[in-house]
Design a protein around this motif. Structure first.
Motif, PDB file in Angstrom:
ATOM      1  N   ILE A 197       0.859  -1.207   0.142  1.00  0.00           N
ATOM      2  CA  ILE A 197       0.138  -0.022  -0.050  1.00  0.00           C
ATOM      3  C   ILE A 197       0.923   1.175   0.120  1.00  0.00           C
ATOM      4  O   ILE A 197       1.716   1.532   0.819  1.00  0.00           O
ATOM      5  CB  ILE A 197      -1.082   0.020   1.246  1.00  0.00           C
ATOM      6  CG1 ILE A 197      -1.738  -1.113   1.197  1.00  0.00           C
ATOM      7  CG2 ILE A 197      -1.874   1.290   1.200  1.00  0.00           C
ATOM      8  CD1 ILE A 197      -2.902  -1.256   2.260  1.00  0.00           C
ATOM      9  N   GLN A 198       0.806   2.022  -1.107  1.00  0.00           N
ATOM     10  CA  GLN A 198       1.563   3.304  -1.209  1.00  0.00           C
ATOM     11  C   GLN A 198       0.659   4.386  -0.664  1.00  0.00           C
ATOM     12  O   GLN A 198      -0.288   4.911  -1.426  1.00  0.00           O
ATOM     13  CB  GLN A 198       1.907   3.693  -2.647  1.00  0.00           C
ATOM     14  CG  GLN A 198       2.931   4.595  -2.802  1.00  0.00           C
ATOM     15  CD  GLN A 198       4.295   4.311  -2.063  1.00  0.00           C
ATOM     16  OE1 GLN A 198       4.399   5.092  -1.153  1.00  0.00           O
ATOM     17  NE2 GLN A 198       5.102   3.535  -2.641  1.00  0.00           N
ATOM     18  N   SER A 199       0.765   4.696   0.496  1.00  0.00           N
ATOM     19  CA  SER A 199      -0.109   5.884   1.311  1.00  0.00           C
ATOM     20  C   SER A 199       0.371   7.220   0.663  1.00  0.00           C
ATOM     21  O   SER A 199       1.716   7.379   0.780  1.00  0.00           O
ATOM     22  CB  SER A 199      -0.343   5.673   2.476  1.00  0.00           C
ATOM     23  OG  SER A 199       1.192   6.021   3.308  1.00  0.00           O
ATOM     24  N   VAL A 200      -0.225   8.232  -0.126  1.00  0.00           N
ATOM     25  CA  VAL A 200       0.243   9.362  -0.761  1.00  0.00           C
ATOM     26  C   VAL A 200      -0.458  10.339   0.144  1.00  0.00           C
ATOM     27  O   VAL A 200      -1.651  10.534   0.256  1.00  0.00           O
ATOM     28  CB  VAL A 200      -0.395   9.395  -1.979  1.00  0.00           C
ATOM     29  CG1 VAL A 200       0.186  10.664  -2.819  1.00  0.00           C
ATOM     30  CG2 VAL A 200       0.007   7.906  -2.972  1.00  0.00           C
ATOM     31  N   PHE A 201       0.354  11.522   0.650  1.00  0.00           N
ATOM     32  CA  PHE A 201       0.040  12.622   1.319  1.00  0.00           C
ATOM     33  C   PHE A 201       0.460  13.878   0.691  1.00  0.00           C
ATOM     34  O   PHE A 201       1.657  14.021   0.009  1.00  0.00           O
ATOM     35  CB  PHE A 201       0.506  12.458   2.570  1.00  0.00           C
ATOM     36  CG  PHE A 201       0.422  11.144   3.527  1.00  0.00           C
ATOM     37  CD1 PHE A 201      -0.824  11.432   4.169  1.00  0.00           C
ATOM     38  CD2 PHE A 201       0.950  10.172   3.313  1.00  0.00           C
ATOM     39  CE1 PHE A 201      -1.103  10.031   5.062  1.00  0.00           C
ATOM     40  CE2 PHE A 201       0.616   8.917   4.079  1.00  0.00           C
ATOM     41  CZ  PHE A 201      -0.147   8.845   4.720  1.00  0.00           C
ATOM     42  N   ASN A 213      -2.486  12.594   9.840  1.00  0.00           N
ATOM     43  CA  ASN A 213      -3.280  11.731   8.649  1.00  0.00           C
ATOM     44  C   ASN A 213      -2.343  10.320   8.526  1.00  0.00           C
ATOM     45  O   ASN A 213      -2.902   9.451   8.047  1.00  0.00           O
ATOM     46  CB  ASN A 213      -3.206  12.433   7.465  1.00  0.00           C
ATOM     47  CG  ASN A 213      -4.232  13.640   7.578  1.00  0.00           C
ATOM     48  OD1 ASN A 213      -5.237  13.555   8.432  1.00  0.00           O
ATOM     49  ND2 ASN A 213      -4.320  14.645   6.888  1.00  0.00           N
ATOM     50  N   LEU A 214      -1.150  10.284   8.685  1.00  0.00           N
ATOM     51  CA  LEU A 214      -0.378   9.158   8.403  1.00  0.00           C
ATOM     52  C   LEU A 214      -0.770   8.249   9.376  1.00  0.00           C
ATOM     53  O   LEU A 214      -0.992   7.181   9.303  1.00  0.00           O
ATOM     54  CB  LEU A 214       1.156   9.439   8.640  1.00  0.00           C
ATOM     55  CG  LEU A 214       2.033   8.414   8.532  1.00  0.00           C
ATOM     56  CD1 LEU A 214       1.772   7.352   7.445  1.00  0.00           C
ATOM     57  CD2 LEU A 214       3.589   8.839   8.477  1.00  0.00           C
ATOM     58  N   SER A 215      -0.820   8.705  10.853  1.00  0.00           N
ATOM     59  CA  SER A 215      -1.176   7.821  11.907  1.00  0.00           C
ATOM     60  C   SER A 215      -2.446   7.123  11.597  1.00  0.00           C
ATOM     61  O   SER A 215      -3.010   5.909  11.899  1.00  0.00           O
ATOM     62  CB  SER A 215      -1.280   8.604  13.323  1.00  0.00           C
ATOM     63  OG  SER A 215      -0.003   9.142  13.591  1.00  0.00           O
TER      64      SER A 215
END
Length: 312
Positions: A197-201, A213-215
């Motif tokens: 999963i590539q979480s994009v911020f 938001n990362l948490s």
């Protein structure tokens, strides 16, 4: 997924389709430049190379398999790094155009955006004083009225087709809702663990760059999938790149850097190459006592089919 060995996968996104050449003279746009910078990034420690193509005449994003073939096989011949072909392309491309080279190459990995969304850098245009090519201004300003399309049916069709190729995915999740979309496809049996999963911020149109938001993304993924079933990676767009990916690694995740995501190395200092960003995050991680995953480690962690089973 839990990471008892503390090995961190570094992905390098070499050129992308959002940044235009006028944003950085160091953005690679020719096949030779993309090849050279990708190989440097791999040598610096990137286990995965996330690749887009550009028209070598003016740097415009292109889905052309012919252009991809001018650098991807050469990269594969000179590094064991995992080659990840984008299926995102750009908002100007049709779905078939975005999938064209991936269908030919049948790579170990492809990226897959987990939903339709607004995706824009248009505020940057107001800060640009000049443009290198005549297409760039309209391209950046035009993002204000463009939508990146990946409907549920689009995603289902991609997953079904590429399952037959043995290709696994970098699931790009730009918001919490994308995690729930991923869960839907897991529930109907189209995706099996381990998930990457590539979480994009920090992209305008997606979740913001706030550390909280990362948490939240981490906790939501744990709740939906169970940490034993997935590997999280973190992408911080623009000036938030290094701080967010470092935080993500401390939280047990992997990291993505590269000129697709940020053209800077530090405040006001442009990165002269993708390798500079890779070397910087590698130094930070190693000083935090993390080990850097090799391509072989990444293949084992993500359950990839191996280089021998692709058609690059």
């Amino acid at each position: 997924m839990s990471n008892p060995s503390s090995k961190v996968i570094i992905t390098c996104a070499v050129t992308g389709s959002a940044h235009v050449p006028s944003m950085s003279e160091y953005l690679p746009i020719t096949p030779d430049d993309i090849k050279h910078q990708a190989l440097e990034a791999a040598e610096a420690g990137a286990a995965i190379l996330h690749l887009h193509a550009r028209n070598p005449e003016d740097g415009r994003p292109t889905p052309s398999p012919e252009i991809f073939r001018r650098f991807v096989p050469a990269i594969a011949a000179q590094t064991d790094a995992v080659i990840n072909i984008s299926t995102g392309g750009s908002t100007r491309m049709t779905l078939d155009e975005r999938l064209a080279y991936a269908r030919v190459a049948k790579p170990e990995m492809c990226s897959l955006n987990m939903g339709s969304m607004n995706f824009s850098l248009h505020p940057v245009a107001a800060r640009m004083s000049s443009w290198r090519f005549d297409w760039e201004k309209d391209y950046v300003e035009g993002m204000e009225d463009m939508i990146f399309r990946n409907t549920f049916r689009d995603i289902k069709n991609i997953l079904t087709e590429f399952r037959d190729y043995g290709t696994r995915f970098e699931f790009e999740c730009y918001d919490v809702g994308h995690l729930y979309s991923l869960a839907h496809f897991i529930d109907i049996g189209l995706i099996k663990p381990p998930f990457f999963i590539q979480s994009v911020f920090g992209i305008l149109g997606g979740i913001g760059h706030d550390p909280e938001n990362l948490s939240m993304m981490r906790a939501t993924a744990d709740r939906l999938f169970g940490r034993e079933n997935y590997h999280l990676s973190i992408l911080g767009a623009g000036r938030h790149q290094m701080s967010l990916v470092t935080m993500g690694a401390i939280m047990g995740g992997n990291v993505r850097v590269g000129l697709e995501d940020s053209v800077y190395l530090s405040r006001g200092v442009k990165a002269k190459s993708n390798a500079e960003q890779v070397r910087k995050i590698r130094r930070i991680l190693e000083e935090l006592s993390f080990d850097i995953a090799t391509p072989a480690d990444a293949r084992a962690m993500l359950g990839l089919k191996g280089r021998d089973n692709v058609s690059l």
